[in-house]
Enzyme design. Sequence first.
Site, PDB file in Angstrom:
ATOM      1  N   ILE A 140       0.843  -1.208   0.000  1.00 11.27           N
ATOM      2  CA  ILE A 140       0.000   0.000   0.000  1.00 11.27           C
ATOM      3  C   ILE A 140       0.875   1.254   0.000  1.00 11.27           C
ATOM      4  O   ILE A 140       0.421   2.314  -0.364  1.00 11.27           O
ATOM      5  CB  ILE A 140      -0.969   0.034   1.208  1.00 11.27           C
ATOM      6  CG1 ILE A 140      -0.227   0.109   2.541  1.00 11.27           C
ATOM      7  CG2 ILE A 140      -1.922  -1.147   1.175  1.00 11.27           C
ATOM      8  CD1 ILE A 140      -1.122   0.482   3.716  1.00 11.27           C
ATOM      9  N   ASP A 141       2.144   1.114   0.410  1.00 10.21           N
ATOM     10  CA  ASP A 141       3.029   2.286   0.518  1.00 10.21           C
ATOM     11  C   ASP A 141       3.452   2.828  -0.859  1.00 10.21           C
ATOM     12  O   ASP A 141       3.875   3.974  -0.967  1.00 10.21           O
ATOM     13  CB  ASP A 141       4.291   1.933   1.317  1.00 10.21           C
ATOM     14  CG  ASP A 141       3.969   1.291   2.659  1.00 10.21           C
ATOM     15  OD1 ASP A 141       2.852   1.511   3.164  1.00 10.21           O
ATOM     16  OD2 ASP A 141       4.825   0.563   3.200  1.00 10.21           O
TER      17      ASP A 141
END
Length: 360
Positions: A140-141
Site C-alpha cells: 500500500i506504501d
Amino acid sequence: MKKRIGILTSGGDCAGLNMVLAAVTSRAIHGYGWDVYGIRQGTLGLLRRPVEAEPLTLESFRAPIPRMGGTILGTTNKGDPFAFPLDDGHIKDRSEEFAEGCKILGLDGLIGIGGDGSLNILRRLAHKGHVPFIGIPKTIDNDIGLTENSIGFTTAVDVATEALDRLQPTAASHDRVMILEVMGRDAGHIALSAGIAGGAHIILIPEIPYTLHNVAKHIQTIMKEGHNFALVIVAEAVKTEDGEKVVIADPTGRKRFGGISHYLADRITELTGAETRFTVLGHVQRGGQPNASDRLLASSFGVHAVDLIAQGKSDRMVAWQNRCVVDVSLEEAIKSYGEVEPQGTLVKTARGLGICLGDS
Ligand code: F6P
C-alpha cells in the site's frame, strides 16, 4: 517440459493478493499446463517440515476468492531466513533450509509477491537455492522503485479518501479541525493522493518539511475566508517539528509508526484555539476488496510473471510503466526507493489547488 512453480505472498498483506494468485495459477495452467504450488505463510512454509504448500488449481479460485482481501496463503513480515530469530533469543541463518524446501517441492521457478524488503530477501534466497525467481511488487506504501504502481496502493487510497469524505461532514457540523493519519511507512504517497482526492486543506508528508506555524497560519486563513472546519491528512512517518520520529512500542519492544496525528492535534489547538480531533486509520487501509485498478494490476502482473518464467528469465520484477506491464531488473528496483518526488505532478497539483503542504 512441464514445470512446477511455487508462489508465495510475503510481508504485510494488502488488497489484490488473491487476484495475483488466481492470475498466476490461471496462466500457468491454461497457458503452459504447469503445476502451481502455493507456499503457506511466506518464507515460513519452505522452512517447515513437512514443507507447507498446497497445489493451486482453477478450483482453488472459485468466486469470490479472487475478489477477497488478504491472502489465502497467509503471509509474514517477520522471520528473515538469513537471520531467523529463535525462541531462545538467538539468531540463526536458515537459508539452506529454504533452499532445501524448494528442492523437496521440486520447484522449477518461484514467484514472490512482496514489498522491497521481502523481495530483496527472496531474491537472495532463490539465488542460493538456484531457483529462477520473479518478483511481483505489492505494498500500500507504493514505495518500490521502477514501477508506477504496486498492488494494494490504489485501494488504500480509496479507503483513505472515503475516510476524509466521512470526516468532512462531522468536521463541518462541529466547527472542528479533523486530522487523518494514514499509513505509508517512509513515503507520503497515500497521504498525497487521498489528500487531493478527499479535499484536504493540509497534507503533510515525510518528503516535505513543515512548520507548525505554517500549518496554524493556513487553518486561520481558511477560517477567515469563511470555512468553519479544516481537514488535515498526515502520513504516519511525518516527524515532530523538532525532527523526532513518533512511534508506538508494543510490549516486546518492537516499534512501529503511530501517533503523529495526536501530536499535531494538540499543537494545532494550542496555536489556533480550534477544537481538533484525530483519527488513525490503521489496517483498514490494507483490508477489504481490491478496487478495479488493483484487480487489473494484479491480473497483468500475474500473467507476465508466469510468461517470464516460461521465457527462462530470472531475477526480474514485473512493473507498471506508461500504461504497460513490463519487467525490470529486480536488483535495480530494490535499490531505487520510490518516495514522493517533491517537484512531481501531484505535489504541483496540490499546491495549484491551494492545499498547504506545511512548507509555506
Ligand atoms: O508496509 C505496509 C504497512 O502497512 C505500512 O504502511 C505500515 O507502517 C506497516 O505496514 C504496518 O505494519 P504492521 O502490519 O506490522 O503493523
